[in-house]
Structures are given as structure tokens and as C-alpha cells.
Design an enzyme around this catalytic site. Structure first.
Site, short mmCIF file in Angstrom:
data_model
loop_
_atom_site.label_atom_id
_atom_site.label_comp_id
_atom_site.label_asym_id
_atom_site.label_seq_id
_atom_site.Cartn_x
_atom_site.Cartn_y
_atom_site.Cartn_z
N GLY A 150 0.90 -1.09 0.09
CA GLY A 150 -0.07 -0.04 -0.06
C GLY A 150 0.96 1.39 0.20
O GLY A 150 2.13 1.41 0.30
N CYS A 151 0.44 2.24 -0.37
CA CYS A 151 0.95 3.49 -0.55
C CYS A 151 1.52 4.22 0.72
O CYS A 151 2.69 4.41 0.91
CB CYS A 151 0.38 4.59 -1.38
#
Lengths: 346, 346, 346, 346
Positions: A150-151
Site C-alpha cells: 500500500g502507498c
């Protein structure tokens, strides 16, 4: 040339993959799959490709596309929906890099608890390798299914790994105050994301409940070999790209600021995409458009806190760029192939 | 490898040259010259280069730098100041691409009249080739000094050349309503350009008096072989990069909209960096970050007007990218070498 | 106290009416009608009202609300839908100010042609007074139904009225190049209006076909008593509020720039909301948040063109503010009551 | 009518004072003082005042202006410079509200230590009342010199006062992660604040060293009667106005989230300008343009942390609006006179 296809190309992550693959010297793009716009020419939908060698590619429907000529497929689909598509492609013997959250947890229970979605391919989830290259490089080289991180998680983990791995902070008092640009929300057609609601505005959201909390904890717990409960607070910035995480920790060591900076430099020595800044603090504009993560460090003597600031482009190091970095590893290329751009400035 | 240096590297155009040259496969960057920050490491001043192969380059002072190991020098200096620096370098037998307005007019009088600056190297100005590749490709290949066109001028000329060259419009009633991002103003430390004054604001400026009027007219007059007086109105957009020109002309031909579109497509057939859009109109986001110019056309039957809309990135096709396109020509490279990126989106 | 209600309060125009009425010293807000959110407390939906005296007002459904205690109703509904609601309220003997395009044309045919909607209340359309105060002040005072002008139209008409009324320009060559903020599109949940698509972008839209063309021509034709075909090109600015129109006309008189400026000052002498700037040109930030229209003028000797630049806040002078100005006239109040704010700066 | 003057009118705070005073029903503006632009008409410098009743006011030089006809003077000057001007005016028997940091600390040592400026009027500093109305209402009513609080400080104190005063949190682990718009930096002509450097960027600054740390601690220590060392980290948002503070504290009480919300509602019951939101979290757009502070609260059971989110407009509640609120108290007016606007939305 590696033959790659993208499933879910019309989202921001899919298009960013295409933007980066288009200039990758070792890649041939084969298929672009889209649920809603099959049949269309990519340059008609997205005129930024009008001058590109890919201009005439047409989007294909999921059911009709034959991906077996691909060495690798990137799946850029919503959580929950990705599960099944990944499994389908994987079973055809094609390598997959999945951008969703579906294969990031070996422990399905954590996933099901935080995502409130049943996972139908638990054995595949256990087989998947978590694609944070700086942590799992050797495993990734041998993987067939990579779960791209995930970012927010990427920005947070790269900032915390050195001190967690070396046991230098109090694990009971970690606070991650993170701020992201709007592209992190994808192309959501919600009132909250229309221009008038975002420009000149700022807000926190999902306070004390965002799913990325679990992903950060999950990885850190493996590294620290103990349970971790931390605070993660995301905010929505009035800008398109970029994540900045300001992380507060209690330092439990005698190191001063310079010592900490040296330790981070050593930890990331040889890494192409992590830079430890010295007396400058990182800003989004230093990394936007690139696969870089830049980290700055301040020690506050008055309170004994170490403040770590970490920046990435959520669509590059936080998604498409990291995926290509993973691809480079999977296929034995130099890790930074096609990813050596500097930031888009100003 | 072509050995290149940049004089005036710390302005936006200089830094954009560096950003693009850094990923150009046939270029080796030798010297970075700067008046104010000589001695500094580029990555310390601009941390976006911290992860780049150029990170350790140090800026050099004008007086001390020896450019004779360079095949080509880009001069990115203010108008008036550039004259002398260009002459100095040129006399050492080094090819020069000048980003300023100083060498764009063979007729010194026009320059002196609109810029209110005396030109001290008139013979050199006559020798310089005007670097709009789509117009002057063959001349540029043989040139030693190229005057890179103005940003507004590039957007305007590419939009107007087909109809002017073919004599299809009334030359007495051309109106160019142009809108530019703030990077066009450079790093000016003026109150008008600070964030608070620009965001959520919009304005026209230099109405009926902007210097680029003369440059557009100067080139069009050569093409049309008659005097042209046109209206050019620049506006300041609250965004960083990009120029959109909306051009109003009276069509003096029987062609309908489709006919005009065909004519433009034919005119620009084979051009790597000009795309004629069909039923979509161009938007800045289709070209920002690229060397592309995209053009859209509408014919209004009720008034007989042809409306031409043209977009470029002022720092790329309007400056650094076009300069590298010129460089590629000068050195016999494929014209799009290092310039095949698609737009930075979103 | 004037008792007023708003139908369609949750759109940007409805909320702007509420923002302005909330500080109007002679107004009592009675009913807020909404199709989708009836029953909700206004401060729960829009927390900006949490500290206001109106915080506890609840939205009411159309069918259930009884508006007969209102002296005036503002209808802020989409074109086409407004027709019927206006008629219904009007028949109850309540004064109406309608924000839509439905009652702006006495000549139904023009409306039906440009809007492609059948008008079911032609007699009411003929009775309605067009609410551009500076043009129709005396008629408005006696009106029961006021059609509030379009936003682009207000900016364009105030700029053109002096020279059209006095016959000083060529009516066959009027070009209006207009630029608007995103709030002009309302709360449209379309991909084109989400933040990522708008910020750092700029485009023209509805070129040679926007409905406001017809409204501008319709009013100017009445003033000039001759047919007028003009060019009107709208563009979408990456900002929330404001319209700037750059208007190109051929001056057919001996007046110089100062003469024209004097003529405009005379024409608008005594007007509270129109200011003719002298040597400064108007910018959006001078009027955003206010009911003001500011106009600047430049004469270009080389081409004989008069360039008129006009700015308004599309939600105030272009909608809610002008509606309140109309209300003040309808009820015999000083025209600027509740509208004396200066611009929101920075 | 209260006769007021402004010293330093051309900064953002000075102009915001003028914007708000212009619509205040009980104020007459007498003198506008400016160092750099004396002699100019306010509407020529700032055309937003062209339609206002104040349009013809001319700026006056410090030396020449006679302020003795003023009941109150607002000083909006840089720290360090304000000291002397305040003293000069105060000695003429005129009430003063000072916007700088110079008179905010009764203990000169703290000021001198954090500002690194010598204070030449220590007795006056002890006499000044700290103008956070919600804390010092009764003292302010009797004051002659009010030190208007800092913007970050206002947002932070209003968020923390209830739990600090009632002893519900651990005072050794308070973290304030604050984000401000660019207007907080004033009209600084520094490269860091030009549009190109700010838009689409985000950064932390003055980490572990910002002066407002000391002001927050100074006030909280008086309330808590113990030493407090906290972390305050400011960030620069790409927007013009607004501060959002995300505050992390360890709750040392058995209260759950609802209990905390009730406690805050009770604490601020009757306050015109503080609103405790319930299940919505505050966003900048709910308060921009107003004197309101909105507060949201979340309790995270997993970690025992109370997260407090507080928003204000830095130029209104954080400066000019709070100053007018103080003025209203000084002159016995209703506290919200002239300050009842709702937020500027969208």
C-alpha cells in the site's frame, strides 16, 4: 523484451503503469484490459498517448482477452475484486503483480478482519510475496505472485524499518501522521473528491480505523517479533500526488541526531530508491513523479522524541513504480531499469 | 555521447534541461554554471537529484568554468544578459542553443524596438537559426547557433502555420488569447507570483504590448510574405506548467471543419511532436511533462470563424524539450531521442 | 423582515444564497427545500452553519413544505426542472427569483432551440423580468417573477452594454473568450470535475455551442435592435470561483483609450456594483466573494481593437448576490443591503 | 462608533482587519499606516476596495500620522518591530491590540529566549493581557493593551484547554501535528513561497524549534501549574488560509469518546466561536473566512490515545477576527458583532 499486460488500465494506477512501461526499454505491452471501456483505442480515451508508440492499442474485455502470451500481468483492481482475477491469471502459469490489498497478508484473518471481505484463496495468499523490495528483495526474485504494498504503508515502513529492526524505539508509542494527495482515492466519483470540495480544503479521515494501520503493523510485527499497536492518521491534501508521513517515536538509545542519520544512511546504503537527506527535510516536490523515497530525521532533546519524515509519490513508489521495480527483480533486470527519472519540478 | 553544459542551471528552464538530459541516452552532462550558487553540489540545492547519477555535480562560476570540453552549451539566461555569454561561448567554436529572446530576430531593429535593449552582436543574430523544428528542420541541422523559440510563440505558430502558409485565413483579424502557467515567469521574486496572490486568481497581463507578439508576427510575416498585425493577450493561470492558446481567425475558404482537420493532419504528418486531435479538444493535462503540441479545431458556421486551440508544456516544447529536439538534430540523432515520455497524469 | 425560502438549497448556488441571506439584516429565512436530503438539520449536512443562528433549520421535502408564509422564494434548480416549480410557487401569489435559464427568454423559441427543452409556461416566461439590475432596474422593482441572469452572461453584458448601446463597435466581430472556475459546473459528479482532473489542468469546452451564447445575443439584440452573431468560448479554470471574460471588439469611433474609460465610468456612474478600473486591469481576486463586477479597457492602436476585461464571482454577482440585489429592489430596500463585503483576499 | 486605526495595513493581517472592519456596524476607520506605500489611495493599491466606502482612504506614513483621534489602534507589524510602535501609541493613552508575538509573554525571558530579540518594554509586557477570549474574557474587558494570540497557538490551545484544565491527559506526551496555509507566512518574498514552489507540494518546517511551541507551553503551564514540554510540528499546506491541528494525547481517565465529546461541549457551552462537532470531523472549509474554531474528537481504544482535531482560519480566528472579538470586549459590544459570517464555501 518482457511481455506485460495490465488488468484495470483505466484507473490512475493502471494509467501510471502504462506511462512508466511505455518508456521502459525492456518491456513490450501486450494487453490492456478494462471492464467498462473495452473496444476503445487508448489514445482516444487518453489523448496523452496520442503521440506514443502505444497510441493504437485497444482495450479488451476481461472475458475475451487471452493473456497467455504475457510473461507478467499487473492487476490494478479494487480490493475484493482483485482476488479472483489474480487467481485466474496465476493458474495459467503467468506471473502476477497485484496492486490491491488482497494478497498482502499471509494471515487471512487479519485481512478479513480489517477489510471485512472473505478471502477465497487463502493458500495463494500464503504463497504471495510482499513486494517491499527493500525488505524482501531475495524472496521477490523467486516469486510468482507479488503483492505490491500500500502507498501509505510504503512511506511508513521505509521510515520505521531501521529503528524497529534495530530495536531503538519504544514500540508502544508510535504515531504516524500521514498526508496524501487526492490520487490516492482513485477516480472515485464522490462529492468529497470534486474540485470545489478539495481545493483550499484539508481534513483528516478514517481516524483510528484506516486499513493501512493493519498492514503497517503486520509487517512491523514480523520484523520486531512482537505485537504492535500504533496510531495511523491519514489526511487529504489539496494536491494530486504524494504522501508525506510525519512519524513520532520515543527513542530508547543514546544516539544523537547525527548518529541516527548515519544509522539510516548505512541501513539504506546501496538502495537505488531511498535517500536519507541530511540538514534539509524532504518535501513532496523532491520525489513526485519518481520511484524515490526520501527520509529526513530530527531528534528533539526536550522530549526525547525522534521525528521521522518520509515522502513518496503514492502512484510511483507507492504503486506503479514499485511494481515495476518488482518486475525488474522478477526478470533479472537491473532494479532501476526504466525508473531513473528525477522529480517533476516545478 | 554528446558532451553538454548548461549556463544558468538554477532557473526553471535550466533545471528542466537537467531533468530531461539526465535521462537522455546519448548525453553526458559536463558543466553546470550558475552565477549565484557556484560551488554547491546540485543535490544539496535540489534534492530531487539526490538519487540521480548527477547528484555530485557541483555548480561552477562563469569566470572559472572551462567549457571547451563541451560539444554543446545550452544558455538559459535572461534576455539581454544572454547576448554576451552566447557570443563568448560561440567564439570558442562550441555549438550553442540559446533559450533567451536575444537571437530570435535576424532583424535587430525589431528586437531592439520590442525589447528596448541594444543588440551588440547583430552579425551573430543574423547567423543564428530560429529553432522551431517543424518550420526550420533542414536549416537547424546545419546550424551552430540555434535560437530556441519563445513558449507562447511555439504554441501560437504551430497552431497558425498551416492556415497562414496555405493562405486560408484573413491575416488582418487574428486574435490569440493565450493562458500560461506560472513557471513561464521563472523564479521571479515578485509579490504577484507568491502563492497567495496566484491561487484562486486569474488575470490578463501585458495586454496589447507583450514581446511575444513581435516574435509571432516576425515568423508569420516571413511565411506569409506580408505585414501582419495581430492581437496577442497573455493570461496567468493558477497552475505551474502549460500554455493553452485559443486562436480566432476568419476562414477565407470553402473548407468545412473536417476539411480543416484533414489539412492539419496532412501538414503535420510525420511530425513526432504535433498531434491533431479529432473530436476531442486538447487539454493541458494531455501534454504536461512532454514535448508534444496538441491542436484542436472548431469551425463556427454562424460567424465563419475558425477557432484553433493549441496546448504545450511551456517548459518542455516551449523551452527545454524543444531545445533537446534541436540538439538531436544538430548531432544527427533521431529527433525524439530522450523525449518520448507521455504526459504526467493525473 | 422579508420572509424568504430557498428551493434547492444544497447546490452551490442554494448554499451561497444561504450564506449571504444569513448576514442580511432585513431577511428571515423560513424554509429550505431539498429533494434528496429532507429531514436533515442544515448544520449536520454543512457544518459551516454550526455556529450560525440558522444551525437548527431542517431541510423540507418539496411536497410537504408550505411556502405560503414566504414573501419571496429563490428557486435554485436545474434548467428544465425549474419551470414547473416556479410556476407552482408563483401561482400561490409568492414572488419568485429563479436562478435557472428557464425564464430568461421572452421568446420561447430561442429557449427551446438552445436548451432543447420544451417550455410549458410560455405566458409566464413572457411575464418574467430579466434580472440584470443595471439594465432593467425599473422593471424589476415592479416584477413578481425575476429570471436571474446567467453567470457568463452577466460578466459579458456588463462589459459590452456601454459600447453596444452607444453603437461604438462593429457588431459582426465580437469575440468573448471567457474563463470560469469549477463552481460554475455545480456539484456535478462527473469524472471531468474531480480534483485530479482539474488541478494543474486547463481546457476550453462547449466551443461554438454553449447556451449562454444565445442569452448574451438575446439581450444585446434588444439593446442594439439588430441581429447579432458573436463568438463565445468558455474555458474551465483550476479554481473554485470567478469568471474573467476577455472580449475583443472592433472600435468604430475616434475615441482613444482614455475616452473609452471615461465613457464607461459615466455609463456606470452611481452603480454600486460596477467599477471601472483605470490603469490596473481587473483580476479575479478583486471581486471573489462580492457582488462586484470590475471592468478594464485597453485599446490596441495597431489593430484598432478594443479589449474589454470583465470579472465577477460567478456565485455572487453571477448568481446568489445578483439575486439578493434583485430582492432588495423588489422589496424597496437599499440596493446594496447585505452585499457590501469586499473581496475575500488572499 | 469606535474610531480605529491600523498600523501596518498592507500585510495580509492588516488587510484582513480592514476587510472585516469595513462591514463592522460599530466601527469607523480613521487611519491606515504603512511604511512603504504612504500617500497611496487604498483602492489603487488594493482594487478590492474600489466599490467600498473606504475606497478613498489614503495610507499615511508612521511619522506623520496623528492617531490621537483613535479609540483603538491595531498594530500588525513584524515581531521585534512591533514592540516600540506599540509602546509609542500606548503612551498616548490609546488602547492597542497587537498582532505580533512581542507582548504575549509576561515572562520576558521566555520571549527573549525563543525570539532571540531583546525586549525593551518589559513592564508593558507584564501589563498586556493575552487575548485568547475563551480563556481570559474578564481580564480582556478591562485591558488597555491586548496581545493577540498566535495562529497555531489559538488552534492548539482551544483544542487542549478542556483536557489540560481538568487534568485528563498525560502532560508529558502531547504531540501537535499542525498544518497551515501559506498566508501564515505573510507576504514574504522568498523563493519558498512562490506559487511554483508551493502548489502540488507539502513539507514540514521548523521541526523541533518553532516559536509557537513556547507560546503554547507558556499558556498551558499557567493553566496546568506545571512544566510542560510538548512536540509541535508545523507543515505548509498548498492552500491560502486555514490551520488544522491534529493533536495526540494519552487519556488518563475512564471517559469514552462520547464522554469526552460531552465534556468539550460543556466546556465551550455559550461560546459563540467554538463548535464541537459530533460524528463529523472538522475540515478547513467549515471555518475559512470565519472567526470559528471547530473541534472533533476520536478516542482510539487500541492505544488509549485521544486524537483532537481543531480547525481555524489563521487570518480570522488566528489573527484579525480574534482581534475584533477582543475589540468588541474592550468596548462593551456583543462579542460577535461584525463576526457572524459563515464559511466561504465552496
Amino acid at each position: 523484451m518482457i511481455k506485460v499486460s495490465i488488468v484495470g488500465v483505466t484507473g490512475y494506477v493502471g494509467l501510471e503503469l502504462l506511462r512508466l512501461l511505455q518508456i521502459h526499454p525492456e518491456v513490450e505491452v501486450k494487453h490492456l484490459l478494462s471492464r467498462s471501456q473495452a473496444g476503445e483505442r487508448i489514445a482516444d480515451l487518453y489523448p496523452q498517448f496520442a503521440g506514443s508508440s502505444l497510441a493504437d492499442l485497444r482495450l479488451e474485455a476481461y472475458e475475451e482477452a487471452d493473456l497467455t502470451d504475457s510473461d507478467l500481468v499487473f492487476t490494478a483492481l479494487p480490493h475484493g475484486i482483485s482476488q479472483r482475477e489474480v487467481a485466474k491469471i496465476y493458474k495459467q502459469g503467468i506471473k502476477v503483480i497485484d496492486m490491491s490489498g488482497d494478497y498482502r497478508y499471509g494471515d487471512i484473518e487479519v485481512y478479513e478482519n480489517w477489510y471485512q471481505i472473505k478471502h477465497e484463496f487463502p493458500e495463494l495468499a500464503r504463497e504471495a510475496v510482499y513486494g517491499l523490495v527493500e525488505l524482501n528483495r531475495e524472496k521477490i526474485k523467486k516469486a510468482s505472485l507479488v503483492a505490491n504494498p500500500g502507498c501509505y504503508v510504503t512511506a511508513s515502513l521505509l521510515a520505521l524499518l531501521p529503528v524497529v529492526e534495530k530495536g531503538l524505539i519504544n514500540l508502544d508509542n508510535i504515531i504516524i501522521d500521514a498526508k496524501s494527495g487526492v490520487s490516492g482515492a482513485g477516480k472515485s466519483l464522490k462529492e468529497a473528491f470534486i474540485y470545489n470540495e478539495v481545493n483550499e480544503n484539508f481534513k483528516a479521515y478514517s481516524v483510528a480505523g484506516h486499513r493501512h494501520t493493519s498492514e503497517i503493523e503486520y509487517v512491523l510485527e514480523e520484523v520486531a517479533r512482537q505485537e504492535i499497536n500504533l496510531i495511523f492518521t491519514p489526511h487529504l491534501l489539496p494536491l494530486k500526488r504524494g504522501i508525506l508521513a510525519t512519524i513520532y517515536t520515543d527513542l530508547s538509545t543514546g544516539l544523537d541526531e547525527d548518529g541516527i542519520i548515519d544509522l539510516y544512511r548505512e541501513y539504506y546504503a546501496g538502495e537505488a530508491f531511498v535517500q536519507i537527506l541530511g540538514d534539509k527535510l524532504p518535501e513532496l516536490k523532491y520525489v513526485v513523479g519518481t520511484n524515490n523515497c526520501q527520509i529526513g530525521l530530527k531528534y528533539d532533546k526536550r522530549t526525547g522524541k525522534l521525528i521521522i519524515i518520509s515522502v513518496i509519490d503514492n502512484l510511483v513508489k507507492g504503486a506503479a513504480g514499485q511494481a515495476i521495480q518488482n518486475m525488474n527483480l522478477l526478470f533479472g533486470l537491473k532494479e532501476d531499469t526504466g525508473l531513473t527519472q528525477t522529480a517533476f519540478y516545478p
